[in-house]
Structures are given as structure tokens and as C-alpha cells.
Write a protein that holds these residues in place. Structure first.
Motif, PDB file in Angstrom:
ATOM      1  N   GLY A  38       0.878  -1.265   0.097  1.00 31.65           N
ATOM      2  CA  GLY A  38      -0.082   0.099  -0.069  1.00 31.65           C
ATOM      3  C   GLY A  38       0.811   1.220  -0.033  1.00 31.65           C
ATOM      4  N   GLY A  98       4.582   8.658  11.608  1.00 27.57           N
ATOM      5  CA  GLY A  98       3.888   7.940  10.581  1.00 27.57           C
ATOM      6  C   GLY A  98       2.541   8.143  11.340  1.00 27.57           C
ATOM      7  N   GLY A  99       1.507   8.008  10.178  1.00 22.01           N
ATOM      8  CA  GLY A  99      -0.101   8.174  10.599  1.00 22.01           C
ATOM      9  C   GLY A  99      -0.252   7.145  11.555  1.00 22.01           C
ATOM     10  N   LYS A 100       0.354   5.674  11.464  1.00 22.88           N
ATOM     11  CA  LYS A 100      -0.004   4.681  12.421  1.00 22.88           C
ATOM     12  C   LYS A 100       0.478   4.967  13.870  1.00 22.88           C
ATOM     13  CE  LYS A 100       0.684   0.129  10.880  1.00 22.88           C
ATOM     14  NZ  LYS A 100       1.447  -0.896  10.446  1.00 22.88           N
ATOM     15  N   ILE A 103      -1.983   7.286  15.227  1.00 17.23           N
ATOM     16  CA  ILE A 103      -3.286   6.398  15.796  1.00 17.23           C
ATOM     17  C   ILE A 103      -3.183   5.847  17.009  1.00 17.23           C
ATOM     18  CG2 ILE A 103      -4.890   4.639  15.097  1.00 17.23           C
ATOM     19  CD1 ILE A 103      -4.230   5.363  12.048  1.00 17.23           C
ATOM     20  N   TRP A 124      -9.190  -1.042   7.705  1.00 15.14           N
ATOM     21  CA  TRP A 124      -7.608  -1.036   7.467  1.00 15.14           C
ATOM     22  C   TRP A 124      -7.184  -2.212   8.757  1.00 15.14           C
ATOM     23  CZ3 TRP A 124      -3.591   2.284  10.244  1.00 15.14           C
ATOM     24  CH2 TRP A 124      -2.427   1.777   9.884  1.00 15.14           C
ATOM     25  N   ASN A 174      -8.723   2.336   2.892  1.00 16.38           N
ATOM     26  CA  ASN A 174      -7.826   1.172   2.559  1.00 16.38           C
ATOM     27  C   ASN A 174      -8.502   0.293   3.437  1.00 16.38           C
ATOM     28  OD1 ASN A 174      -6.087  -0.694   2.712  1.00 16.38           O
ATOM     29  ND2 ASN A 174      -4.525   0.235   3.617  1.00 16.38           N
ATOM     30  N   ASP A 202      -9.441   9.335  10.005  1.00 10.48           N
ATOM     31  CA  ASP A 202      -7.884   9.012   9.042  1.00 10.48           C
ATOM     32  C   ASP A 202      -7.974   9.482   7.737  1.00 10.48           C
ATOM     33  OD1 ASP A 202      -5.952   7.742   7.608  1.00 10.48           O
ATOM     34  OD2 ASP A 202      -5.889   5.817   8.817  1.00 10.48           O
ATOM     35  N   CYS A 204      -5.472   9.735   5.355  1.00  8.97           N
ATOM     36  CA  CYS A 204      -4.105   9.504   4.900  1.00  8.97           C
ATOM     37  C   CYS A 204      -4.247   9.497   3.324  1.00  8.97           C
ATOM     38  CB  CYS A 204      -3.696   8.354   5.214  1.00  8.97           C
ATOM     39  SG  CYS A 204      -2.994   7.982   6.888  1.00  8.97           S
ATOM     40  N   TYR A 205      -5.375   9.262   2.983  1.00 14.75           N
ATOM     41  CA  TYR A 205      -5.526   9.279   1.499  1.00 14.75           C
ATOM     42  C   TYR A 205      -6.372  10.449   0.816  1.00 14.75           C
ATOM     43  CZ  TYR A 205      -3.987   4.501   1.941  1.00 14.75           C
ATOM     44  OH  TYR A 205      -3.327   3.398   2.206  1.00 14.75           O
ATOM     45  N   SER A 233      -1.036  11.962   7.173  1.00 13.16           N
ATOM     46  CA  SER A 233       0.219  11.643   6.960  1.00 13.16           C
ATOM     47  C   SER A 233       1.067  12.123   5.502  1.00 13.16           C
ATOM     48  CB  SER A 233       0.270  10.129   6.552  1.00 13.16           C
ATOM     49  OG  SER A 233       1.453   9.451   6.159  1.00 13.16           O
ATOM     50  N   SER A 235       2.971  10.104   4.000  1.00 14.34           N
ATOM     51  CA  SER A 235       3.585   8.946   3.342  1.00 14.34           C
ATOM     52  C   SER A 235       2.822   8.865   1.954  1.00 14.34           C
ATOM     53  CB  SER A 235       2.901   7.581   3.935  1.00 14.34           C
ATOM     54  OG  SER A 235       3.679   7.495   5.103  1.00 14.34           O
ATOM     55  N   LYS A 236       1.329   8.809   1.855  1.00 14.55           N
ATOM     56  CA  LYS A 236       0.763   8.673   0.425  1.00 14.55           C
ATOM     57  C   LYS A 236       0.648   9.819  -0.539  1.00 14.55           C
ATOM     58  CE  LYS A 236      -0.375   4.896   2.910  1.00 14.55           C
ATOM     59  NZ  LYS A 236      -0.361   3.647   2.698  1.00 14.55           N
ATOM     60  N   ARG A 244       8.463   8.320   7.280  1.00 18.35           N
ATOM     61  CA  ARG A 244       7.813   7.872   8.825  1.00 18.35           C
ATOM     62  C   ARG A 244       7.519   9.389   9.373  1.00 18.35           C
ATOM     63  NH1 ARG A 244       5.340   5.439   7.505  1.00 18.35           N
ATOM     64  NH2 ARG A 244       4.505   4.517   9.403  1.00 18.35           N
TER      65      ARG A 244
HETATM   66  C1  LIG Z   1      -5.504   3.810   6.141  1.00 13.28           C
HETATM   67  C2  LIG Z   1      -4.516   4.085   6.717  1.00 13.28           C
HETATM   68  N1  LIG Z   1      -4.207   4.814   7.628  1.00 13.28           N
HETATM   69  C3  LIG Z   1      -2.850   4.879   8.198  1.00 13.28           C
HETATM   70  C4  LIG Z   1      -1.662   4.304   7.424  1.00 13.28           C
HETATM   71  C5  LIG Z   1      -0.308   4.636   8.107  1.00 13.28           C
HETATM   72  O1  LIG Z   1       0.488   5.200   6.982  1.00 13.28           O
HETATM   73  P1  LIG Z   1       1.864   5.713   7.703  1.00 13.28           P
HETATM   74  O2  LIG Z   1       2.194   5.142   8.990  1.00 13.28           O
HETATM   75  O3  LIG Z   1       2.732   5.470   6.415  1.00 13.28           O
HETATM   76  O4  LIG Z   1       1.420   7.210   7.854  1.00 13.28           O
HETATM   77  C6  LIG Z   1      -2.110   3.794   6.296  1.00 13.28           C
HETATM   78  C7  LIG Z   1      -1.080   3.067   5.529  1.00 13.28           C
HETATM   79  O5  LIG Z   1      -0.924   2.213   4.883  1.00 13.28           O
HETATM   80  C8  LIG Z   1      -3.353   3.558   6.023  1.00 13.28           C
HETATM   81  O6  LIG Z   1      -3.735   2.607   4.817  1.00 13.28           O
END
Ligand SMILES: Cc1ncc(COP(=O)(O)O)c(C=O)c1O
Length: 398
Positions: A38, A98-100, A103, A124, A174, A202, A204-205, A233, A235-236, A244
């Protein structure tokens, strides 16, 4: 060995497990058509990489404040206001690994034993485990493919109990690209406010949505701040998965509690990555539309390709970069069945057709497969051919 209940409640991320199985095959020289990861296949934009190199040259390589350098917190709040219409200040922003991680911090600060967290499915993979790790119980609310997998306030309301502490909306989502339309999102917010529930969004997208959808944040709604937690994030949006950097926008009191968790866990996110993210937030957004245009082409190719395979149906994802076909017609015990469930099917596809994709069970969606189309059109075509062959051969053999 004996481990804590906390550890025994969770599993290794299913996505990470798939990536590792596909990598093992690749290391043996097998050409895998990989729909697993992803993450954008685009490189991080040049101006962002240059900012990181400059940060190294200027020796910005020491500890920073735990919650991120102040210019970055200010830049995130300003970016979010500009792009998505919110009204946060730097003090209401926390930068995490990172977003994870964001959370995870929020879950540690707010969820405890006995709390329920409402989670629309498909979800997710990491949400249920993070909730469980914090001591909470995920309460799953199904969404419908024919409604684009968008969460509906009326369905969510039925799941609210006195124990409900939070609900999580990931839009675009996701694994299925579900998008919650702004009016419905506002209804969900009103519901959360009425029942004094935290609403975690969330995002992120956020910037990868397809017509007719537009990027949207619930933080742009009036009076949303008091019970909304925004997770974002780089990231995407900026193809920066490995750097991160993610963030939270939320009431300052919550940010302070999350900061406590972070201060005893990771301390600050990498200093150099923070300077790269600062450039992402302050710099041009011109790199985003070409990525979206490419995803749009791939989305068409993969959805049309999947729909042409016998026994496969597939909705158009409203956002993100995942196709989420339903293959339940080819599961079970019947004569057309390829496997008993999608976990078995995904294992067979990797072993026999060398196609890496995720079974829907990991996302609370048995009968579905997740294919990331963050990969080139050529690879998508190759993967589709292999899938078609696998599905057709089994049909011919039956
Ligand atoms: C829905 C969703 N939230 C959060 C994340 C976390 O992304 P990151 O930790 O890379 O910012 C992802 C990563 O795949 C995601 O798909």
C-alpha cells in the motif's frame, strides 16, 4: 515463552506478512506480480529530497522537541487549513512517526479496558489490533459495496452503546476506496457529538479521490473541533512512506496526553524527515495531480480487467489506490470453487500464479480480495493476465 495478554491479543500486520512472503519468492528469482504494497511507486519529489539533504548538511541531526519542530507543526496546521478548510493551531498538532504511530498514540491516550470503538468494515488491518492493544473492543459495522462502501450514520447509530468511546472513519478507505460523502460525514459527526463519542478521521488518502469526489475533511465542519481527531500523513500524498512522518490535529489537551505517550516511546520523529516534511507542507502541491492522473488510468485498467474475469465483480473505488473485487462466486465447495476462502485463495495465487494480493478476511470482508494499483500499467496487465489464466483454468478443469 510467556507474553503479556496485551501482546497475545494482537497479530503481526497481515500486510507485512504478505510483503515478506512475496519478498521471499522474489529472492528466489520468481517474478511476482505484486499487488500487495500500500505505497506509492513514485519517488519522493525532488524538492522534498533536497530539503532533507540540506538538513543533513546543516547538521540538523539532533533530538528535536518530542512533538516535532514548531515550524513543522505550524506548517501542518496551515497546510490543513489551506487544503482542507480546518482551523487548527500549532499547539493542536503533534508530529509522529507516521500516521500509524499517531493512531496508536491516540488509542493509548483514550481507550481503556471495557471501551468499545465503532469501526466500519471493510477496515484497515491495523485498526482492530491497535484498539485491542489499548484494551478496547472493536465493534464492526458493515458497509455495502453497492453504496460504495461509505459508512452510514443510521447504521452506526444502531451500534452505539454506553460503552462506545470512539468511532473511526477512514475516508477514502484502505482497503476498498470507500468515500464518505460530506453530508453523511456531518451526520456522523452530529451523532458522535450527541453521544459524546470521539470521532477519529484517518485522512491518509485525502488527496487521492476520483470524480465526482473532492478532498474533504470533517474538520472543515462548524464546531467540529471538540470531539474530532484528525490523523494525517505525508506517506501517500507526497510518496514519502519510508520517511515516517504523520500527524494528529486535535484539542490541545488530547495532544498533550498523546505527547506523554510519545515522550516515553519514540521521542521525536527523525529530525531529517521532519525537515523533508516541512518542505512538503510549505512547498508546491504540483506533484500531486500527476500522481492522481496516473492512479486514475490504473484504476480504470484494473477494475475493467477484474470485471472481465469469470465470477469476479468489482465496484469503482472512490479514492485511494486499491481495487476490491468480490470473488465469493469462486469460493466454497461448489464446482467452480477455487478455494474455500480468500485467505486460501491468496495463498494459492502467490504459490501457483505468482500474484501477491491480500485476502479480504484481514479487512473484515470475507469474499473480497485487495489489489493495490500503486504499480505500473505494465505490471497491472501482467498480473491481470495471470489472474485471468488462474481463474479460467480452474473453471475449465471443473
Ligand atoms: C488507512 C491507513 N491509515 C494509516 C496508514 C499509516 O500510514 P503511515 O504510518 O505510513 O503514515 C496507512 C498505511 O497504509 C493506511 O492505509
Amino acid at each position: 515463552m510467556q507474553f503479556t495478554n496485551r501482546i497475545n491479543r494482537i497479530q503481526v500486520s497481515a500486510t507485512a506478512a504478505l510483503i515478506s512472503a512475496a519478498d521471499q519468492m522474489k529472492s528466489k528469482g520468481v517474478e511476482v506480480a505484486d499487488f500487495g504494497p500500500g505505497e506509492p511507486d513514485f519517488p519522493t519529489p525532488e524538492h522534498i529530497k533536497k530539503a532533507a539533504m540540506k538538513a543533513i548538511e546543516e547538521n540538523r541531526t539532533k533530538y528535536t522537541p518530542t512533538g516535532g519542530i514548531m515550524p513543522l507543526r505550524e506548517a501542518i496546521a496551515a497546510w490543513h487549513k489551506r487544503e482542507l478548510g480546518s482551523g487548527y493551531t500549532a499547539r493542536e498538532c503533534l508530529v509522529s512517526v507516521g500516521g500509524k504511530h499517531a493512531i496508536f498514540n491516540a488509542a493509548c491516550a483514550l481507550i481503556q479496558n471495557g471501551d468499545e470503538v465503532i469501526l466500519p468494515a471493510p477496515y484497515w488491518v491495523s485498526f482492530p489490533d491497535i484498539i485491542k492493544f489499548a484494551g478496547g473492543t472493536p465493534v464492526i459495522v458493515q458497509t455495502r459495496a453497492e453504496e460504495g462502501f461509505g459508512a452510514k450514520a443510521a447504521e452506526i447509530e444502531k451500534a452505539i452503546t454506553p460503552k462506545t468511546k470512539m468511532m473511526i472513519i477512514n475516508s477514502p478507505s484502505n482497503p476498498c476506496g470507500g468515500v464518505v460523502d460530506p453530508p453523511e460525514f456531518e451526520k456522523i459527526l452530529a451523532l458522535c457529538q450527541k453521544h459524546h463519542i470521539w470521532l477519529m478521521a484517518d485522512e491518509c488518502y485525502s488527496h487521492f479521490v476520483y470524480e465526482p469526489h473532492k478532498p474533504f475533511s470533517i474538520a472543515s465542519a462548524r464546531d467540529s473541533k471538540s470531539n474530532v481527531i484528525i490523523i494525517g500523513s505525508v506517506s501517500k500524498t507526497f510518496a514519502m512512506t519510508g520517511w515516517r512522518i504523520g500527524y494528529t490535529l486535535a484539542p490541545e489537551e488530547l495532544i498533550q496526553a498523546m505527547l506523554k505517550v510519545q515522550s516515553q516511546c519514540t521521542s521525536n520523529p527523525t529530525s531529517i524527515a521532519q525537515y523533508a516534511a516541512l518542505e512538503a507542507m510549505r512547498g508546491t502541491m504540483e506533484t500531486v495531480p500527476p500522481m492522481l492522473a496516473e492512479y486514475t488510468k490504473r484504476r480504470r485498467r484494473i477494475v475493467e480487467g477484474l470485471r472481465a474475469i469469470p465470477g469476479v465483480t468489482c465496484e469503482w473505488p472512490g479514492g485511494a489506490f486499491y481495487a476490491f473485487p468480490n470473488v465469493s462466486a469462486r469460493l466454497g465447495e461448489g464446482k467452480d470453487a477455487l478455494a474455500k476462502d480468500c485467505l486460501e485463495l491468496s495463498r494459492l495465487l502467490l504459490e501457483k500464479a505468482h500474484v501477491a494480493l491480500m485476502g479480504g478476511e484481514s479487512f473484515g470482508a470475507p469474499g473480497y480480495l485487495r489489489l493495490s494499483y500503486a504499480t505500473s500499467l505494465e505490471r497491472i496487465d501482467e498480473g491481470l493476465q495471470r489472474l485471468d489464466k488462474f481463474f479460467s483454468r480452474a473453471e475449465a478443469a471443473s
